[in-house]
Design a protein around this motif. Structure first.
Motif, PDB file in Angstrom:
ATOM      1  N   GLY A 267      19.996  67.149  79.984  1.00 60.01           N
ATOM      2  CA  GLY A 267      19.599  68.601  79.792  1.00 60.01           C
ATOM      3  C   GLY A 267      18.384  69.132  79.911  1.00 60.01           C
ATOM      4  O   GLY A 267      17.380  68.313  79.775  1.00 60.01           O
ATOM      5  N   THR A 268      18.175  70.456  79.768  1.00 61.86           N
ATOM      6  CA  THR A 268      16.865  70.823  79.932  1.00 61.86           C
ATOM      7  C   THR A 268      16.499  71.795  78.949  1.00 61.86           C
ATOM      8  O   THR A 268      17.190  72.658  78.462  1.00 61.86           O
ATOM      9  CB  THR A 268      16.812  71.850  81.455  1.00 61.86           C
ATOM     10  OG1 THR A 268      16.838  70.934  82.408  1.00 61.86           O
ATOM     11  CG2 THR A 268      15.239  72.500  81.496  1.00 61.86           C
ATOM     12  N   ILE A 269      15.272  71.636  78.415  1.00 58.33           N
ATOM     13  CA  ILE A 269      14.663  72.446  77.350  1.00 58.33           C
ATOM     14  C   ILE A 269      13.696  73.445  77.921  1.00 58.33           C
ATOM     15  O   ILE A 269      12.730  72.998  78.624  1.00 58.33           O
ATOM     16  CB  ILE A 269      14.285  71.662  75.911  1.00 58.33           C
ATOM     17  CG1 ILE A 269      15.306  70.903  75.329  1.00 58.33           C
ATOM     18  CG2 ILE A 269      13.328  72.565  75.220  1.00 58.33           C
ATOM     19  CD1 ILE A 269      14.744  69.729  74.261  1.00 58.33           C
ATOM     20  N   ALA A 270      13.882  74.654  77.875  1.00 61.75           N
ATOM     21  CA  ALA A 270      13.004  75.471  78.164  1.00 61.75           C
ATOM     22  C   ALA A 270      11.815  75.826  76.925  1.00 61.75           C
ATOM     23  O   ALA A 270      12.295  76.329  75.582  1.00 61.75           O
ATOM     24  CB  ALA A 270      13.432  77.050  78.558  1.00 61.75           C
TER      25      ALA A 270
ATOM     26  N   ASN B 279      16.315  61.441  77.194  1.00 65.18           N
ATOM     27  CA  ASN B 279      16.436  61.836  78.711  1.00 65.18           C
ATOM     28  C   ASN B 279      16.481  63.089  78.834  1.00 65.18           C
ATOM     29  O   ASN B 279      17.026  63.511  79.894  1.00 65.18           O
ATOM     30  CB  ASN B 279      17.332  60.903  79.435  1.00 65.18           C
ATOM     31  CG  ASN B 279      17.145  59.428  79.543  1.00 65.18           C
ATOM     32  OD1 ASN B 279      15.846  59.105  79.743  1.00 65.18           O
ATOM     33  ND2 ASN B 279      18.227  58.764  79.133  1.00 65.18           N
ATOM     34  N   LEU B 280      16.029  64.096  78.073  1.00 65.94           N
ATOM     35  CA  LEU B 280      15.802  65.592  78.347  1.00 65.94           C
ATOM     36  C   LEU B 280      14.782  65.755  78.954  1.00 65.94           C
ATOM     37  O   LEU B 280      13.835  65.163  79.104  1.00 65.94           O
ATOM     38  CB  LEU B 280      16.038  66.336  77.075  1.00 65.94           C
ATOM     39  CG  LEU B 280      17.214  65.834  76.051  1.00 65.94           C
ATOM     40  CD1 LEU B 280      17.089  66.815  74.727  1.00 65.94           C
ATOM     41  CD2 LEU B 280      18.628  66.033  76.649  1.00 65.94           C
ATOM     42  N   LYS B 281      14.832  66.920  79.898  1.00 65.60           N
ATOM     43  CA  LYS B 281      13.628  67.543  80.601  1.00 65.60           C
ATOM     44  C   LYS B 281      13.293  68.772  79.853  1.00 65.60           C
ATOM     45  O   LYS B 281      14.061  69.595  79.195  1.00 65.60           O
ATOM     46  CB  LYS B 281      14.245  67.704  82.071  1.00 65.60           C
ATOM     47  CG  LYS B 281      14.978  66.511  82.862  1.00 65.60           C
ATOM     48  CD  LYS B 281      15.121  66.936  84.097  1.00 65.60           C
ATOM     49  CE  LYS B 281      16.078  66.131  84.886  1.00 65.60           C
ATOM     50  NZ  LYS B 281      15.256  64.819  84.754  1.00 65.60           N
ATOM     51  N   ILE B 282      11.864  68.741  79.902  1.00 60.35           N
ATOM     52  CA  ILE B 282      11.302  69.929  79.293  1.00 60.35           C
ATOM     53  C   ILE B 282      10.316  70.814  80.285  1.00 60.35           C
ATOM     54  O   ILE B 282       9.416  70.288  80.963  1.00 60.35           O
ATOM     55  CB  ILE B 282      10.351  69.411  78.050  1.00 60.35           C
ATOM     56  CG1 ILE B 282      10.937  68.703  76.926  1.00 60.35           C
ATOM     57  CG2 ILE B 282       9.533  70.539  77.723  1.00 60.35           C
ATOM     58  CD1 ILE B 282      10.350  68.257  75.966  1.00 60.35           C
TER      59      ILE B 282
ATOM     60  N   ARG C 165      18.460  81.288  82.133  1.00 66.20           N
ATOM     61  CA  ARG C 165      19.949  81.290  81.719  1.00 66.20           C
ATOM     62  C   ARG C 165      20.398  79.755  81.873  1.00 66.20           C
ATOM     63  O   ARG C 165      21.374  79.265  81.457  1.00 66.20           O
ATOM     64  CB  ARG C 165      20.457  82.000  82.466  1.00 66.20           C
ATOM     65  CG  ARG C 165      20.669  83.596  81.864  1.00 66.20           C
ATOM     66  CD  ARG C 165      21.266  84.684  82.742  1.00 66.20           C
ATOM     67  NE  ARG C 165      20.686  84.790  84.034  1.00 66.20           N
ATOM     68  CZ  ARG C 165      20.923  85.556  84.763  1.00 66.20           C
ATOM     69  NH1 ARG C 165      21.985  86.376  84.916  1.00 66.20           N
ATOM     70  NH2 ARG C 165      20.384  85.774  86.052  1.00 66.20           N
ATOM     71  N   ASP C 166      19.579  79.050  82.740  1.00 68.57           N
ATOM     72  CA  ASP C 166      19.764  77.611  83.256  1.00 68.57           C
ATOM     73  C   ASP C 166      19.587  76.700  82.262  1.00 68.57           C
ATOM     74  O   ASP C 166      19.694  75.722  82.099  1.00 68.57           O
ATOM     75  CB  ASP C 166      19.173  77.379  84.471  1.00 68.57           C
ATOM     76  CG  ASP C 166      19.628  78.082  85.660  1.00 68.57           C
ATOM     77  OD1 ASP C 166      20.860  78.586  85.738  1.00 68.57           O
ATOM     78  OD2 ASP C 166      18.972  78.423  86.637  1.00 68.57           O
ATOM     79  N   ALA C 167      18.731  77.082  81.084  1.00 70.41           N
ATOM     80  CA  ALA C 167      18.340  76.389  80.025  1.00 70.41           C
ATOM     81  C   ALA C 167      19.428  75.857  79.083  1.00 70.41           C
ATOM     82  O   ALA C 167      20.276  76.695  78.850  1.00 70.41           O
ATOM     83  CB  ALA C 167      17.205  76.865  79.347  1.00 70.41           C
ATOM     84  N   ASP C 168      19.470  74.611  78.314  1.00 72.71           N
ATOM     85  CA  ASP C 168      20.333  74.234  77.480  1.00 72.71           C
ATOM     86  C   ASP C 168      19.805  74.554  76.095  1.00 72.71           C
ATOM     87  O   ASP C 168      20.695  74.941  75.133  1.00 72.71           O
ATOM     88  CB  ASP C 168      20.789  72.692  77.547  1.00 72.71           C
ATOM     89  CG  ASP C 168      21.245  72.473  78.916  1.00 72.71           C
ATOM     90  OD1 ASP C 168      22.542  72.821  79.188  1.00 72.71           O
ATOM     91  OD2 ASP C 168      20.599  71.747  79.583  1.00 72.71           O
ATOM     92  N   LEU C 169      18.548  74.931  75.946  1.00 76.83           N
ATOM     93  CA  LEU C 169      17.964  75.126  74.993  1.00 76.83           C
ATOM     94  C   LEU C 169      16.669  76.157  75.045  1.00 76.83           C
ATOM     95  O   LEU C 169      15.926  75.470  75.905  1.00 76.83           O
ATOM     96  CB  LEU C 169      17.942  73.896  73.817  1.00 76.83           C
ATOM     97  CG  LEU C 169      16.980  74.138  72.507  1.00 76.83           C
ATOM     98  CD1 LEU C 169      17.801  75.107  71.474  1.00 76.83           C
ATOM     99  CD2 LEU C 169      16.733  72.703  71.887  1.00 76.83           C
ATOM    100  N   LEU C 170      16.672  76.921  74.048  1.00 80.09           N
ATOM    101  CA  LEU C 170      15.262  77.634  74.024  1.00 80.09           C
ATOM    102  C   LEU C 170      14.484  77.578  72.991  1.00 80.09           C
ATOM    103  O   LEU C 170      14.900  77.574  71.617  1.00 80.09           O
ATOM    104  CB  LEU C 170      15.557  79.280  74.498  1.00 80.09           C
ATOM    105  CG  LEU C 170      14.261  80.003  74.460  1.00 80.09           C
ATOM    106  CD1 LEU C 170      13.179  79.885  75.436  1.00 80.09           C
ATOM    107  CD2 LEU C 170      14.572  81.508  74.590  1.00 80.09           C
ATOM    108  N   ILE C 171      13.206  77.026  73.018  1.00 80.11           N
ATOM    109  CA  ILE C 171      12.303  76.604  71.870  1.00 80.11           C
ATOM    110  C   ILE C 171      10.919  77.444  72.161  1.00 80.11           C
ATOM    111  O   ILE C 171      10.348  77.379  73.035  1.00 80.11           O
ATOM    112  CB  ILE C 171      12.025  75.266  71.558  1.00 80.11           C
ATOM    113  CG1 ILE C 171      13.342  74.603  71.238  1.00 80.11           C
ATOM    114  CG2 ILE C 171      10.971  75.010  70.580  1.00 80.11           C
ATOM    115  CD1 ILE C 171      13.074  73.062  70.959  1.00 80.11           C
TER     116      ILE C 171
END
Length: 285
Positions: free
Chosen positions: A55-58, A86-89, A168-174
């Protein structure tokens, strides 16, 4: 002259020398003191763990060089946890220095863990505009990011950006932040709440109280607060680093201060007792 009298008359500069030595020892050789992990940090860790593999973290970097001691360890540990799964940032900054202060540390972690820039993470640099840019990143992320990363590389040439067209495509926003007004609160109302994207933050100890209500209400799914939060995060992920080392030094300084306060009070009581037992008057006739 008693030992208490000697201590009370000792030049105070010697105490500062002792303090420097006490603080330096854990930095030279970390002690690894146990740390009790708070709920805010544990929830932050769990929130990252909940992102599906791949998944992707924004990640918004909203702090400057004056806060790197507290926030850089938070960013480093986040990258370690994310890369281990293996997450993408995808990261950028809403403040002028943010992208620059994190570029060296994130690249170091990526190289250490065998990750590839542009595939596993990307730094889009400074993106001014505040709420206008946030809104644009929801509608058209590439346009909001000005179509290039920090080095001027077109986003179309970066594999990590393929298929990512909106926040909106992010799995998590930090948001790692230490500025006012709070950009994290803007992301909350403009992105997280309207589109149901989980959000977590990292901030300084002094700013944590202003963000705590949003964690307590469940709107932030986790929160790292200052150097202590970074140390707890390092402890949870089993990646001891500068935050745990800093907490060791801080604890050592606190122990020294407690010891000196205790010695000062004992010395005062001994002096008071001595004065009470001393003869009064001018002697016998």
């Amino acid at each position: 002259m008693s030992i208490w009298e000697k201590l009370s008359s000792l030049d105070r500069r010697y105490y500062y020398v002792v303090l420097i030595l006490v603080v330096a020892l854990p930095i030279i050789k970390p002690w690894g003191l146990p740390i009790r992990v708070g709920s805010t940090t544990e929830d932050f860790w769990k929130t990252v763990e909940a992102v599906p593999e791949g998944g992707t973290i924004a990640l918004a970097i909203d702090y400057r060089s004056d806060c790197i001691v507290e926030l850089n360890p938070q960013v480093v540990t986040l990258f370690r946890q994310a890369f281990a799964r293996n997450l993408k940032i995808i990261m950028w900054s809403n403040v002028d220095e943010g992208a620059n202060v994190t570029e060296p540390i994130t690249r170091a972690v990526g190289n250490e863990m065998g990750k590839t820039y542009g595939v596993d993470w990307v730094n889009l640099g400074y993106k001014p505009g505040g709420e206008v840019t946030m809104k644009k990143m929801v509608d058209n992320f590439w346009e909001g990011a000005a179509y290039v990363d920090m080095q001027g590389t077109p986003l179309q040439d970066l594999p990590i950006m393929q298929g990512f067209s909106s926040l909106r495509d992010a799995d998590l926003l930090i948001d790692m932040m230490a500025v006012v007004p709070s950009p994290a609160q803007n992301y909350l109302k403009m992105v997280s709440i309207p589109y149901g994207i989980p959000m977590a933050i990292g901030t300084t100890a002094i700013q944590a109280p202003t963000e705590m209500p949003f964690y307590s209400s469940g709107q932030y799914k986790g929160m790292l607060a200052g150097l202590r939060g970074a140390a707890e995060y390092e402890f949870l992920t089993r990646n001891p680093g500068s935050a745990m080392m800093g907490m060791d030094a801080q604890s050592a300084a606190h122990i020294l201060v407690i010891v000196l306060i205790a010695l000062g009070n004992i010395g005062h009581m001994m002096d008071k007792k001595k004065r009470a037992g001393a003869p009064v008057g001018g002697g016998s006739k």
